[in-house]
Design a protein around this motif. Sequence first.
Motif, PDB file in Angstrom:
ATOM      1  N   CYS A  51       0.859  -1.146  -0.127  1.00  0.00           N
ATOM      2  CA  CYS A  51       0.007  -0.009   0.119  1.00  0.00           C
ATOM      3  C   CYS A  51       0.741   1.227  -0.034  1.00  0.00           C
ATOM      4  CB  CYS A  51      -0.856  -0.007   1.408  1.00  0.00           C
ATOM      5  SG  CYS A  51      -0.095   0.031   2.882  1.00  0.00           S
ATOM      6  N   VAL A  52       2.168   0.934   0.411  1.00  0.00           N
ATOM      7  CA  VAL A  52       2.941   2.185   0.172  1.00  0.00           C
ATOM      8  C   VAL A  52       3.494   2.667  -1.081  1.00  0.00           C
ATOM      9  CG1 VAL A  52       3.413   2.034   2.700  1.00  0.00           C
ATOM     10  CG2 VAL A  52       5.223   1.420   1.132  1.00  0.00           C
ATOM     11  N   ASP A  53       3.527   1.730  -2.005  1.00  0.00           N
ATOM     12  CA  ASP A  53       3.978   1.891  -3.316  1.00  0.00           C
ATOM     13  C   ASP A  53       3.358   3.082  -4.190  1.00  0.00           C
ATOM     14  OD1 ASP A  53       5.149   1.670  -5.914  1.00  0.00           O
ATOM     15  OD2 ASP A  53       4.731  -0.523  -6.161  1.00  0.00           O
ATOM     16  N   VAL A  54       3.933   4.290  -4.788  1.00  0.00           N
ATOM     17  CA  VAL A  54       3.747   5.290  -5.377  1.00  0.00           C
ATOM     18  C   VAL A  54       2.991   4.867  -6.602  1.00  0.00           C
ATOM     19  CG1 VAL A  54       5.472   6.773  -4.367  1.00  0.00           C
ATOM     20  CG2 VAL A  54       5.722   5.647  -6.487  1.00  0.00           C
ATOM     21  N   VAL A  55       3.025   3.740  -7.036  1.00  0.00           N
ATOM     22  CA  VAL A  55       2.328   3.262  -8.267  1.00  0.00           C
ATOM     23  C   VAL A  55       0.718   3.303  -8.013  1.00  0.00           C
ATOM     24  CG1 VAL A  55       2.075   0.762  -7.869  1.00  0.00           C
ATOM     25  CG2 VAL A  55       2.564   1.608 -10.261  1.00  0.00           C
ATOM     26  N   TRP A  56       0.401   3.343  -6.782  1.00  0.00           N
ATOM     27  CA  TRP A  56      -1.172   3.225  -6.272  1.00  0.00           C
ATOM     28  C   TRP A  56      -1.661   4.618  -6.305  1.00  0.00           C
ATOM     29  CZ3 TRP A  56      -3.245  -1.047  -7.461  1.00  0.00           C
ATOM     30  CH2 TRP A  56      -2.543  -2.111  -7.108  1.00  0.00           C
ATOM     31  N   SER A  69      -6.593   2.801 -12.101  1.00  0.00           N
ATOM     32  CA  SER A  69      -7.700   3.582 -12.330  1.00  0.00           C
ATOM     33  C   SER A  69      -8.046   4.541 -10.782  1.00  0.00           C
ATOM     34  CB  SER A  69      -9.108   2.697 -12.701  1.00  0.00           C
ATOM     35  OG  SER A  69      -9.437   2.136 -11.471  1.00  0.00           O
ATOM     36  N   ASP A  70      -8.734   5.534 -11.111  1.00  0.00           N
ATOM     37  CA  ASP A  70      -9.021   6.290  -9.766  1.00  0.00           C
ATOM     38  C   ASP A  70      -9.790   5.333  -8.646  1.00  0.00           C
ATOM     39  OD1 ASP A  70      -7.826   8.435 -10.764  1.00  0.00           O
ATOM     40  OD2 ASP A  70      -9.672   9.549 -10.923  1.00  0.00           O
ATOM     41  N   THR A  71     -10.591   4.552  -9.410  1.00  0.00           N
ATOM     42  CA  THR A  71     -11.256   3.388  -8.266  1.00  0.00           C
ATOM     43  C   THR A  71     -10.355   2.552  -7.555  1.00  0.00           C
ATOM     44  OG1 THR A  71     -13.367   3.426  -9.838  1.00  0.00           O
ATOM     45  CG2 THR A  71     -13.052   1.723  -8.013  1.00  0.00           C
ATOM     46  N   GLU A  72      -9.172   2.143  -8.338  1.00  0.00           N
ATOM     47  CA  GLU A  72      -8.136   1.144  -7.818  1.00  0.00           C
ATOM     48  C   GLU A  72      -7.153   2.125  -6.702  1.00  0.00           C
ATOM     49  OE1 GLU A  72      -7.176  -2.203 -11.092  1.00  0.00           O
ATOM     50  OE2 GLU A  72      -6.790   0.055 -11.453  1.00  0.00           O
ATOM     51  N   ALA A  73      -6.853   3.349  -7.309  1.00  0.00           N
ATOM     52  CA  ALA A  73      -6.129   4.065  -6.370  1.00  0.00           C
ATOM     53  C   ALA A  73      -6.966   4.484  -4.872  1.00  0.00           C
ATOM     54  CB  ALA A  73      -5.817   5.558  -7.100  1.00  0.00           C
ATOM     55  N   LEU A  74      -8.380   4.798  -5.093  1.00  0.00           N
ATOM     56  CA  LEU A  74      -9.070   4.921  -3.793  1.00  0.00           C
ATOM     57  C   LEU A  74      -9.031   3.826  -2.748  1.00  0.00           C
ATOM     58  CD1 LEU A  74     -11.151   6.849  -2.340  1.00  0.00           C
ATOM     59  CD2 LEU A  74     -13.096   5.654  -3.740  1.00  0.00           C
ATOM     60  N   ALA A  75      -9.099   2.633  -3.273  1.00  0.00           N
ATOM     61  CA  ALA A  75      -8.946   1.787  -2.380  1.00  0.00           C
ATOM     62  C   ALA A  75      -7.695   1.376  -1.747  1.00  0.00           C
ATOM     63  CB  ALA A  75      -9.139   0.305  -3.100  1.00  0.00           C
ATOM     64  N   LYS A  76      -6.672   1.670  -2.283  1.00  0.00           N
ATOM     65  CA  LYS A  76      -5.273   1.751  -1.801  1.00  0.00           C
ATOM     66  C   LYS A  76      -4.935   2.910  -1.122  1.00  0.00           C
ATOM     67  CE  LYS A  76      -3.489  -2.155  -3.408  1.00  0.00           C
ATOM     68  NZ  LYS A  76      -3.122  -3.398  -2.289  1.00  0.00           N
ATOM     69  N   ILE A  77      -5.396   4.001  -1.442  1.00  0.00           N
ATOM     70  CA  ILE A  77      -4.982   5.186  -0.581  1.00  0.00           C
ATOM     71  C   ILE A  77      -5.820   4.899   0.833  1.00  0.00           C
ATOM     72  CG2 ILE A  77      -5.698   7.496  -0.055  1.00  0.00           C
ATOM     73  CD1 ILE A  77      -4.977   8.117  -3.049  1.00  0.00           C
ATOM     74  N   LYS A  78      -6.801   4.327   0.811  1.00  0.00           N
ATOM     75  CA  LYS A  78      -7.745   4.044   2.010  1.00  0.00           C
ATOM     76  C   LYS A  78      -6.773   2.798   2.675  1.00  0.00           C
ATOM     77  CE  LYS A  78     -12.504   5.538   0.729  1.00  0.00           C
ATOM     78  NZ  LYS A  78     -13.679   4.935   0.629  1.00  0.00           N
ATOM     79  N   GLU A  79      -6.428   1.983   2.144  1.00  0.00           N
ATOM     80  CA  GLU A  79      -5.610   1.047   2.627  1.00  0.00           C
ATOM     81  C   GLU A  79      -4.260   1.682   3.472  1.00  0.00           C
ATOM     82  OE1 GLU A  79      -2.988  -2.936   1.465  1.00  0.00           O
ATOM     83  OE2 GLU A  79      -4.772  -2.355   0.427  1.00  0.00           O
ATOM     84  N   PHE A  80      -3.650   2.509   2.507  1.00  0.00           N
ATOM     85  CA  PHE A  80      -2.525   3.222   3.202  1.00  0.00           C
ATOM     86  C   PHE A  80      -2.625   4.090   4.328  1.00  0.00           C
ATOM     87  CE2 PHE A  80      -0.129   7.352   3.250  1.00  0.00           C
ATOM     88  CZ  PHE A  80       1.197   6.968   3.276  1.00  0.00           C
ATOM     89  N   VAL A  81      -3.903   4.861   4.421  1.00  0.00           N
ATOM     90  CA  VAL A  81      -4.199   5.463   5.350  1.00  0.00           C
ATOM     91  C   VAL A  81      -4.557   4.686   6.592  1.00  0.00           C
ATOM     92  CG1 VAL A  81      -5.927   7.128   6.469  1.00  0.00           C
ATOM     93  CG2 VAL A  81      -5.211   7.601   4.097  1.00  0.00           C
ATOM     94  N   ARG A  82      -5.001   3.786   6.385  1.00  0.00           N
ATOM     95  CA  ARG A  82      -5.326   2.920   7.587  1.00  0.00           C
ATOM     96  C   ARG A  82      -3.833   2.187   8.343  1.00  0.00           C
ATOM     97  NH1 ARG A  82      -9.752   0.975   4.433  1.00  0.00           N
ATOM     98  NH2 ARG A  82      -8.400  -0.730   3.745  1.00  0.00           N
TER      99      ARG A  82
END
Length: 458
Positions: A370-375, A413-426
Amino acid sequence: MTYNKDVFCTMPWSSILILPSGDFKICCFTGHIQSDGVDSHGVAVDDDGNVMNVLTHSIKEAMNSKWHKELRKYQSEGKRHPICKVCWDRDDAATTQNKKSISLRVVRTYYQTQTNQDRIGGLAMKGAVQPETAASLVDEDFNIDMMPLSLDIRFSNLCNEKCVMCNTLYSNQWYEDYIKLTGNHTIKAGPKTYKIHKSVSPTGKATYSSDMDAWNNDPRWWKQFDELAPHLRHVYITGGEPFVQPTHDIFIQKLVERGYAKDIVIEYDTNLTAMNPKILNLLKNFKDQIFRISVDDVNEAYGLIRFPGKFETVVKNIELMKEYDLHDRIVEITTCIGIYSVFSPISLYNYFQPLGYERYVTRLLRSPICVDVVWLPKSVKQKIIERYEASNLPKKYQTHVVGYLKNNLDTVSDTEALAKIKEFVRYMDSLDRFRGTNWKKTFPEITELLFDFLSEMR
């Protein structure tokens, strides 16, 4: 059979890595996703699928692991093997930026075998296998009959920090937080599973350990060392933290006492928060010494990333290296780039350049995933690229990050990015709770970028 310089790497021919678990591997960047989706960490296996370890397999056997042979075969066909994605991404990022690549593949194979005024690794791999000599060294199954010239070794996961981007394989300090984070008392180290054990002292203090193989002082390892040491021309050591590991000290003493050190370039990645005067003085017996100091940001940001390390300790110890005549052997400041630290190279340059440090290395994180900037979403990647290109950071130090972002603008996609950013924040919020840190306050620029995107997606 011919070997193409653009895909050739000397590592499967001239080098071996020993992980903290004692398992063999080709190099620190090789990784492999198995058919079941599990990351095997690129750990060497024999033809029967058994993990190859210093206590069960010889070094010569490990040099002919499944992955070693498969990489040599791919190279003979001029093909990129997916296990080496980290270097391919770095090579491609350099191409995008019209710069010369300094991937590990390129540095180990070419820089370190030629006259090298910049001392990028010294002449550590002199004599390493090259494209023009490779074909004569393999049989029809891509086996070789050679001992490695280069040893990449991590004696254990004993460490004095538990970095945000690290894990239990490389830091025993991570055990407690790992249990809190996952609820698990078992850890994965490549294909293997180990148990974490908790002990409580009479005063109520909890300590944690694991049943990972204690291979590094086993007579079977030292027998392998005796066979390997005369061939070595390069040793690369990281950790855990090498300068807090007793077996590291024994290793150095043996190389010096037996007269091998004078032919060996020794290279470290160290957080330099611990210094052993006796060992630092012994290092002067080696042919050359290379130090890369792991610093992922400055001041409070350093303390959060490399918890519970202190930035002022690193700065003080860098200066103390002068007392051991090793200060000029500090060749680079290295930083690991994840979402939270994506602007760290700019901060590091602004701090260290006035002090005379002119060389920096960036390493893009792939783990935790989840910390990979690719997301990051495309809009955020573009803002980061703009920030870099408007900064005073020299272009050559922008290459890896900017090139990687440009090559992956539309990967998710933005949808995939949203899921990963939420995971990163958690993930970051959880570490804050365990450690009493505050990542949102510490990295305000990143926080703003992410939460602007999250707001747009609501």
